[in-house]
Scaffold this motif. Sequence first.
Motif, PDB file in Angstrom:
ATOM      1  N   GLY A 126      -9.646  -5.865  11.999  1.00 49.94           N
ATOM      2  CA  GLY A 126      -9.428  -4.630  12.731  1.00 49.94           C
ATOM      3  C   GLY A 126     -10.677  -4.126  13.425  1.00 49.94           C
ATOM      4  O   GLY A 126     -10.599  -3.467  14.467  1.00 49.94           O
ATOM      5  N   GLN A 326      -3.012  -0.836   9.127  1.00 48.92           N
ATOM      6  CA  GLN A 326      -4.287  -0.411   9.706  1.00 48.92           C
ATOM      7  C   GLN A 326      -4.093   0.673  10.768  1.00 48.92           C
ATOM      8  O   GLN A 326      -4.970   1.523  10.947  1.00 48.92           O
ATOM      9  N   ARG A 333      -9.712   0.418   7.020  1.00 51.93           N
ATOM     10  CA  ARG A 333      -8.952  -0.787   7.343  1.00 51.93           C
ATOM     11  C   ARG A 333      -8.901  -1.774   6.190  1.00 51.93           C
ATOM     12  O   ARG A 333      -7.872  -2.408   5.938  1.00 51.93           O
TER      13      ARG A 333
END
Length: 407
Positions: A126, A326, A333
């Motif tokens: 992420g 997320q 995350r």
Amino acid sequence: MKTGDLKANAHKGLAILTMGHFINDIHAAFLVTFTPILMMKLGLSITQASMLTFLSGIINSFLQPLLGYASDQTSRPLMILVGPILAALGASLIPSSPSYALAFFFVGLWAIGSATFHPQGQGSVGHVSSSRNLSFSFSIFSMGGILASALSPLYGAYLYQRLGEAFMPIATSLPVLLYAVLVFKFFPSIPSKETSRRSDNTKGLKFILHSIKITFAPLCVAVIRDTSIQGIQFFMPIAIAIKGGTIGDVGKVLFIIMIARSISPLIGGYIADRTSKSMIIFLCMSLGGALLIPAALLKGVISILLFTLGAALIEATTPITGAISQEWMPESRAMASSIVMGFAWGLGSLLIPPLGIIGDHLGITWALAVIGALPILSLYFVAVIRKKEKAAVSTELQGDDQGTLPK
């Protein structure tokens, strides 16, 4: 930093993370591959053998959220280094277990290594990827692990047959060392974490429970999915061995199923980024379950084909639930990923022993039929995701009407 440099670092980071996922998960199927050997060598029942999977589930369920929380506190990539080392060592020692107790120890070592890698690895995806392509980035990362899992039974069987159990730990350590060098030299730094600015009542265990509450719907979908996938992985080798198949036959069937599982997340993640995440999950879980039930009742090539297609459809939802988690927790995350991916995988492992009891008392066919029916149970939680997805779209449209888009 220029846009081109940022993209280059993102691609480099995602490539290294995907390689790490491959290196870590190339040992993922060692336990299911060598389970028939352990059963014959140590005289284990199906229920006793399933307790080894139960152990890995316990470790993942309790350790991954803690490691996800810890990963959000640091920018140093220590966990993605230590994890593959422990996983390779523990998995390569499983077939040499001289006793049930040592089998537990080696499985535990492998599970700790795997649980150590995944939270920071998934959370870093992420950080190195844009939100616009998050599902697809997750699918690339997932492909590394699933492709490794597909090769894992063949890899494990090859090492066992060619080198013997004594030399397996040496052979499995070489790829891990190469990966460690790449991380030290080329992996970009992870952005500073924001968890240090949280209030005291949103830290530690309270924050873990809070995170589970936020991601509960995708978590339930993931638990059901992972129980089905692990059930297929666990019972298929036993079913093949009961029918007189060799370890080579086990490796070939698992390889076919896992290759399909490695491709489907790419397709699912790509489509989900451009359409509706909840709708893709609904289609994949409902169609997957519809294929797995007859697969359990039929035999031969048709059964294997249906298992392959059903497992592939269900696996296609993996990057989508990871991206949803997320998106719902962008400030944490690693924690979000550890819950919906690692914690869910661990809970799925905990459900294998009850299925093993069904297999012992009613037969493998009944156990596989129950596994096939599980994805249908996820559709209620998909509806919850769909409701929240629609609410988010509505809020975005309202912000657009007012001339400003919400963050």
